[in-house]
Motif scaffolding. Structure first.
Motif, PDB file in Angstrom:
ATOM      1  N   LYS A  65      49.809   0.929   8.342  1.00 32.64           N
ATOM      2  CA  LYS A  65      49.112  -0.225   7.765  1.00 32.64           C
ATOM      3  C   LYS A  65      47.678   0.136   7.400  1.00 32.64           C
ATOM      4  CE  LYS A  65      48.051  -5.109   8.619  1.00 32.64           C
ATOM      5  NZ  LYS A  65      48.152  -6.238   9.593  1.00 32.64           N
ATOM      6  N   SER A  66      47.021   0.917   8.264  1.00 26.60           N
ATOM      7  CA  SER A  66      45.622   1.303   8.011  1.00 26.60           C
ATOM      8  C   SER A  66      45.521   2.482   7.046  1.00 26.60           C
ATOM      9  CB  SER A  66      44.940   1.679   9.334  1.00 26.60           C
ATOM     10  OG  SER A  66      44.899   0.577  10.212  1.00 26.60           O
ATOM     11  N   PHE A  67      46.498   3.391   7.137  1.00 22.44           N
ATOM     12  CA  PHE A  67      46.483   4.591   6.294  1.00 22.44           C
ATOM     13  C   PHE A  67      47.863   4.719   5.650  1.00 22.44           C
ATOM     14  CE2 PHE A  67      43.767   5.198   9.999  1.00 22.44           C
ATOM     15  CZ  PHE A  67      42.533   5.455   9.401  1.00 22.44           C
ATOM     16  N   LYS A  68      48.044   4.021   4.566  1.00 16.66           N
ATOM     17  CA  LYS A  68      49.360   3.899   3.937  1.00 16.66           C
ATOM     18  C   LYS A  68      49.933   5.260   3.527  1.00 16.66           C
ATOM     19  CE  LYS A  68      51.793   1.101   0.492  1.00 16.66           C
ATOM     20  NZ  LYS A  68      52.704   0.550   1.510  1.00 16.66           N
ATOM     21  N   ASN A  69      51.200   5.438   3.858  1.00 23.52           N
ATOM     22  CA  ASN A  69      51.934   6.655   3.496  1.00 23.52           C
ATOM     23  C   ASN A  69      51.185   7.923   3.910  1.00 23.52           C
ATOM     24  OD1 ASN A  69      53.889   5.011   2.254  1.00 23.52           O
ATOM     25  ND2 ASN A  69      52.768   5.026   0.320  1.00 23.52           N
ATOM     26  N   SER A  70      50.808   7.968   5.194  1.00 30.81           N
ATOM     27  CA  SER A  70      50.014   9.089   5.699  1.00 30.81           C
ATOM     28  C   SER A  70      50.744   9.919   6.746  1.00 30.81           C
ATOM     29  CB  SER A  70      48.715   8.565   6.318  1.00 30.81           C
ATOM     30  OG  SER A  70      49.006   7.739   7.449  1.00 30.81           O
ATOM     31  N   LEU A  71      52.037   9.655   6.958  1.00 29.68           N
ATOM     32  CA  LEU A  71      52.760  10.350   8.013  1.00 29.68           C
ATOM     33  C   LEU A  71      53.375  11.656   7.525  1.00 29.68           C
ATOM     34  CD1 LEU A  71      54.632   7.404   9.791  1.00 29.68           C
ATOM     35  CD2 LEU A  71      52.371   8.359  10.297  1.00 29.68           C
ATOM     36  N   TRP A  72      53.240  12.666   8.366  1.00 26.13           N
ATOM     37  CA  TRP A  72      53.864  13.978   8.151  1.00 26.13           C
ATOM     38  C   TRP A  72      54.736  14.213   9.379  1.00 26.13           C
ATOM     39  CZ3 TRP A  72      50.585  19.093   8.630  1.00 26.13           C
ATOM     40  CH2 TRP A  72      51.428  20.207   8.462  1.00 26.13           C
ATOM     41  N   ILE A  73      56.050  14.097   9.216  1.00 22.75           N
ATOM     42  CA  ILE A  73      56.969  14.051  10.345  1.00 22.75           C
ATOM     43  C   ILE A  73      57.861  15.285  10.416  1.00 22.75           C
ATOM     44  CG2 ILE A  73      58.845  12.743  11.413  1.00 22.75           C
ATOM     45  CD1 ILE A  73      56.112  11.361  11.498  1.00 22.75           C
ATOM     46  N   ALA A  74      57.993  15.817  11.633  1.00 23.92           N
ATOM     47  CA  ALA A  74      58.888  16.948  11.884  1.00 23.92           C
ATOM     48  C   ALA A  74      60.201  16.433  12.458  1.00 23.92           C
ATOM     49  CB  ALA A  74      58.246  17.925  12.857  1.00 23.92           C
ATOM     50  N   SER A  75      61.310  16.808  11.824  1.00 21.07           N
ATOM     51  CA  SER A  75      62.631  16.439  12.317  1.00 21.07           C
ATOM     52  C   SER A  75      63.622  17.432  11.729  1.00 21.07           C
ATOM     53  CB  SER A  75      62.987  15.012  11.884  1.00 21.07           C
ATOM     54  OG  SER A  75      64.224  14.614  12.431  1.00 21.07           O
ATOM     55  N   TYR A  76      64.273  18.223  12.608  1.00 19.36           N
ATOM     56  CA  TYR A  76      65.134  19.318  12.156  1.00 19.36           C
ATOM     57  C   TYR A  76      66.603  19.004  12.405  1.00 19.36           C
ATOM     58  CZ  TYR A  76      60.649  21.777  12.929  1.00 19.36           C
ATOM     59  OH  TYR A  76      59.321  22.157  12.940  1.00 19.36           O
ATOM     60  N   ALA A  77      67.437  19.279  11.400  1.00 21.83           N
ATOM     61  CA  ALA A  77      68.876  19.136  11.570  1.00 21.83           C
ATOM     62  C   ALA A  77      69.432  20.292  12.384  1.00 21.83           C
ATOM     63  CB  ALA A  77      69.560  19.073  10.205  1.00 21.83           C
ATOM     64  N   THR A  78      68.758  21.432  12.300  1.00 23.16           N
ATOM     65  CA  THR A  78      69.202  22.640  12.993  1.00 23.16           C
ATOM     66  C   THR A  78      68.007  23.561  13.190  1.00 23.16           C
ATOM     67  OG1 THR A  78      70.612  24.617  12.831  1.00 23.16           O
ATOM     68  CG2 THR A  78      69.803  23.684  10.765  1.00 23.16           C
ATOM     69  N   MET A  79      68.100  24.444  14.186  1.00 17.40           N
ATOM     70  CA  MET A  79      67.049  25.446  14.385  1.00 17.40           C
ATOM     71  C   MET A  79      67.396  26.746  13.654  1.00 17.40           C
ATOM     72  SD  MET A  79      64.952  23.709  16.060  1.00 17.40           S
ATOM     73  CE  MET A  79      63.718  24.945  16.480  1.00 17.40           C
ATOM     74  N   ALA A  80      68.560  26.783  13.035  1.00 17.47           N
ATOM     75  CA  ALA A  80      68.983  27.962  12.280  1.00 17.47           C
ATOM     76  C   ALA A  80      68.279  27.993  10.922  1.00 17.47           C
ATOM     77  CB  ALA A  80      70.496  27.927  12.082  1.00 17.47           C
ATOM     78  N   PRO A  81      68.221  29.154  10.280  1.00 18.08           N
ATOM     79  CA  PRO A  81      67.601  29.244   8.954  1.00 18.08           C
ATOM     80  C   PRO A  81      68.282  28.329   7.939  1.00 18.08           C
ATOM     81  CG  PRO A  81      67.887  31.423   9.892  1.00 18.08           C
ATOM     82  CD  PRO A  81      68.627  30.484  10.786  1.00 18.08           C
ATOM     83  N   VAL A  82      67.488  27.724   7.051  1.00 17.80           N
ATOM     84  CA  VAL A  82      68.020  26.833   6.015  1.00 17.80           C
ATOM     85  C   VAL A  82      67.444  27.217   4.650  1.00 17.80           C
ATOM     86  CG1 VAL A  82      68.282  24.920   7.640  1.00 17.80           C
ATOM     87  CG2 VAL A  82      66.182  25.113   6.306  1.00 17.80           C
ATOM     88  N   ASN A  83      68.112  26.770   3.589  1.00 22.52           N
ATOM     89  CA  ASN A  83      67.625  27.008   2.234  1.00 22.52           C
ATOM     90  C   ASN A  83      66.772  25.874   1.697  1.00 22.52           C
ATOM     91  OD1 ASN A  83      68.802  29.537   1.834  1.00 22.52           O
ATOM     92  ND2 ASN A  83      70.762  28.640   1.287  1.00 22.52           N
ATOM     93  N   GLY A  84      66.848  24.707   2.345  1.00 22.62           N
ATOM     94  CA  GLY A  84      66.120  23.546   1.867  1.00 22.62           C
ATOM     95  C   GLY A  84      66.408  22.337   2.738  1.00 22.62           C
ATOM     96  N   PRO A  85      65.832  21.183   2.420  1.00 17.41           N
ATOM     97  CA  PRO A  85      66.009  19.981   3.240  1.00 17.41           C
ATOM     98  C   PRO A  85      67.402  19.386   3.133  1.00 17.41           C
ATOM     99  CG  PRO A  85      64.705  19.478   1.287  1.00 17.41           C
ATOM    100  CD  PRO A  85      64.881  20.960   1.305  1.00 17.41           C
ATOM    101  N   ASN A  86      67.944  18.970   4.258  1.00 16.18           N
ATOM    102  CA  ASN A  86      69.215  18.258   4.308  1.00 16.18           C
ATOM    103  C   ASN A  86      68.885  16.773   4.434  1.00 16.18           C
ATOM    104  OD1 ASN A  86      71.639  17.053   4.917  1.00 16.18           O
ATOM    105  ND2 ASN A  86      72.204  18.489   6.541  1.00 16.18           N
ATOM    106  N   TYR A  87      68.990  16.061   3.331  1.00 11.94           N
ATOM    107  CA  TYR A  87      68.573  14.657   3.321  1.00 11.94           C
ATOM    108  C   TYR A  87      69.496  13.752   4.120  1.00 11.94           C
ATOM    109  CZ  TYR A  87      65.081  15.989  -0.098  1.00 11.94           C
ATOM    110  OH  TYR A  87      64.007  16.585  -0.719  1.00 11.94           O
ATOM    111  N   ASN A  88      70.626  14.291   4.586  1.00  8.56           N
ATOM    112  CA  ASN A  88      71.493  13.512   5.476  1.00  8.56           C
ATOM    113  C   ASN A  88      70.879  13.384   6.870  1.00  8.56           C
ATOM    114  OD1 ASN A  88      73.590  13.160   3.565  1.00  8.56           O
ATOM    115  ND2 ASN A  88      74.333  15.233   3.988  1.00  8.56           N
TER     116      ASN A  88
END
Length: 362
Positions: free
Chosen positions: A162-185
């Protein structure tokens, strides 16, 4: 590799600290893999960071990332729990570091808040608000980085958004293995996410995707930077001893070896002799201005189904095989070729070449 759905319209980026390299070739290689932006650690305070840690590579990393044409931002580790006073003090450290390392106003400074939270969620949120408010008042773009679960547990993220709109940078991993890009699922369900750190193993580094166009507000780096030590020492010069190297001397005083060498009129390949006197402070042109260099992208060929787990061995500048290897299918930016006894080769690393017979030009 983990399956993924890649949205080509969204920019991919990395974040780096003193654990990653700071040379031009490193950022060129990451650019070849699709990197559009780099977020550099400035330093930190609290917990294991001590009173005030400064990343000795920050200035060089910012400069070289910008030089290859990548956009830049920054982050600062703040372990202040729910203390408003500590949060403001650490925000001042962050701004001071940004200015010291040449990051101009208007650039992003993210608070890295992932340890040391108090048990009071509202107090934590107030302290975070204090940090981000100070960053904003000083002319920088405030962001908040944390893990998805940690943030939900310890921070009222709705108030932050609310104070800083769209200011979040969030870490959330589907796997700890190497990936080629983001899995939007596996996208974290939170309002106000500007950047999603989708992996800690995207081409060997943290991978990020910008979800809201231009929400990061990436900044610029000054071309003249004062080189100083990040470890406390009154010394302004150093006399080289037997066994010293640019790296060991830089480590001793908390400096980047590339900038130390440049400050003394050389490169990290320049030979040091016992008795040489080196400057430890001064101002250099850090070559942050983007340069146009004719480059090609080479992709390592497949070696065949029966050799899918094999890697391609690189050669060094003398044409001899090195102890470095690259994966099949990996892509690299090159601006230089070399004829060797083993055949034509492309420069893809610091004095490291891949033989032409193993790659194709894209």
């Amino acid at each position: 590799m983990f399956p993924q759905k890649v949205d080509a319209a969204r920019r991919l980026g990395i974040d780096v600290s003193s654990y990653q390299r700071s040379d031009y070739q490193f950022f060129q290689n990451m650019k070849a893999n699709g990197t559009k932006f780099v977020i550099v650690k400035l330093g930190g305070s609290g917990g294991g960071e001590g009173e005030h840690y400064q990343n000795p590579k920050a200035s060089q990393q910012l400069a070289m990332a910008q030089k290859v044409g990548l956009e830049v931002g920054s982050y600062f580790w703040g372990e202040f729990g729910g203390s408003v006073a500590q949060a403001k003090k650490m925000a001042k450290y962050a701004v001071s570091d940004a200015q010291k390392f040449g990051l101009k106003k208007g650039s992003a400074i993210a608070l890295d808040y992932e340890l040391g939270a108090s048990q009071n969620k509202e107090e934590n949120t107030k302290a975070i608000h204090e940090f981000m408010s100070y960053i904003k008042k000083q002319g920088y773009k405030p962001l908040l980085y944390s893990g998805s679960y940690y943030l939900k547990t310890n921070v009222n993220h709705s108030k932050v958004n609310k104070s800083f709109k769209n200011s979040l940078w969030i870490a959330s991993y589907a796997t700890m293995a190497p990936v080629n890009g983001p899995n939007y699922n596996y996208f974290p369900s939170l309002d106000g996410i500007a950047i999603w750190q989708f992996s800690s193993a995207w081409y060997g580094v943290d991978g990020n995707v910008e979800l809201l166009k231009n929400s990061l507000k990436l900044g610029k780096v000054k071309d003249d930077v004062k080189v100083t030590k990040t470890k406390k020492s009154k010394a302004t010069s150093y006399t080289v001893k037997a066994g010293d190297s640019w790296y060991s001397i830089a480590q001793k005083f908390g400096m980047d070896q590339n900038q130390l060498a440049k400050l003394n009129g050389g490169t990290v390949n320049s030979e040091l002799q016992p008795g040489d006197k080196l400057k430890l402070t001064g101002t250099i042109k850090n070559d942050a201005k983007p340069t146009k260099v004719k480059t090609k992208i080479v992709k390592v060929k497949s070696l065949g189904k029966d050799r899918k787990n094999w890697k391609v061995r690189l050669i060094d500048g003398s044409g001899k095989y090195s102890n470095h290897y690259v994966n099949q299918g990996s892509r690299w930016i090159t601006s230089k070729t070399k004829e060797t006894k083993k055949g034509k080769a492309y420069l893809i690393g610091k004095n490291l070449y891949v033989l032409a017979k193993y790659v194709k030009i894209e």
